[in-house]
Design a protein around this motif. Structure first.
Motif, PDB file in Angstrom:
ATOM      1  N   HIS A   1       0.858  -1.191   0.000  1.00 51.74           N
ATOM      2  CA  HIS A   1       0.000   0.000   0.000  1.00 51.74           C
ATOM      3  C   HIS A   1       0.888   1.233   0.000  1.00 51.74           C
TER       4      HIS A   1
ATOM      5  N   GLY B   1      -3.811  -3.314   6.556  1.00 50.77           N
ATOM      6  CA  GLY B   1      -3.611  -4.287   5.476  1.00 50.77           C
ATOM      7  C   GLY B   1      -3.208  -5.643   6.057  1.00 50.77           C
TER       8      GLY B   1
ATOM      9  N   VAL C   1      -3.105 -10.709  -0.868  1.00 50.22           N
ATOM     10  CA  VAL C   1      -3.840  -9.790   0.001  1.00 50.22           C
ATOM     11  C   VAL C   1      -5.033 -10.502   0.625  1.00 50.22           C
TER      12      VAL C   1
END
Ligand code: FES
Length: 173
Positions: free
Chosen positions: A108, A129, A137
Motif C-alpha cells: 500500500h 492491510g 492480500v
C-alpha cells in the motif's frame, strides 16, 4: 521621405523587440522546465538495481519454522540514505535448499509488515492491510500481493536478490 522613415522605424523596432522578448521568454521557460521534467522522468529512467545480499547461513533457518526477519543493505541506497539504506525481508525455509522471501514493505504505502505466527498472517500496522502466508492480500487497502524476492544458496549462505524498496505509485484508498 525622412518623415516616412521615422514612422516605419518604431514599428520595426517594436516588432523586433516583441520577437526578441518572445524568444527569450521561450528560452527561459524551456530552461525552467528542465528540472521539472527530469524529476518527473527520474523514476522511469533510474536503473532498477538488483543485488544479491547474503542474509545468513542455511543452518540458521529452521526447516518449515515459519518466517524469520532478515536485514540487509538496500539494493540501491542513496549516498545520503544513512540508516534508511537498511532494508529487511521475511524469509521462510521450505526445504533443504528452498526458501521463500517477501519484502517487509507493505504494497500500500510501504509500512513494514509484521508476521504473526499464531494466525499465519502478515499484518500492516498503518492502515490495517493483511496478507496471507503466500503473500496475497487478505484484506485492507494493499492493491497487490507482497513483493517476492528470488532466493538462492551459495557456499552455505542464503542470498536474496533484492531491489530498491518497492513503492506502489497508484494507490487505492
Ligand atoms: S501501508 Fe500497509 S495498509 Fe497502508
Amino acid at each position: 521621405m525622412s518623415e516616412l522613415k521615422s514612422q516605419v522605424r518604431p514599428e520595426k523596432r517594436r516588432a523586433f523587440l516583441t520577437k526578441l522578448s518572445l524568444g527569450l521568454g521561450g528560452l527561459a521557460a524551456a530552461a525552467a522546465s528542465v528540472p521539472v521534467i527530469a524529476a518527473l522522468l527520474n523514476p522511469w529512467l533510474r536503473e532498477k538495481k538488483r543485488v544479491w545480499r547474503s542474509v545468513g547461513r542455511v543452518d540458521e533457518f529452521e526447516r518449515e519454522g515459519g518466517f524469520k526477519l532478515v536485514k540487509y543493505k538496500d539494493a540501491a541506497p542513496d549516498p545520503w540514505a544513512g540508516s534508511t539504506g537498511n532494508s529487511a525481508a521475511w524469509l521462510r525455509r521450505d526445504s533443504d535448499t528452498e526458501f521463500t522471501a517477501f519484502s517487509i514493505n507493505c504494497t500500500h504505502l510501504g509500512c513494514p509488515v509484521r508476521w504473526v505466527p499464531s494466525s499465519e498472517l502478515f499484518m500492516c500496522p498503518c492502515h490495517g492491510g493483511v496478507f496471507y502466508k503466500d503473500g496475497s492480500v487478505a484484506t485492507g487497502p494493499p492493491p497487490k500481493s507482497m513483493v517476492k524476492y528470488p532466493v538462492r544458496v551459495r557456499n552455505g549462505q542464503v542470498e536474496i536478490e533484492t531491489t530498491a524498496i518497492p513503492v506502489t505509485t497508484s494507490v487505492r484508498v
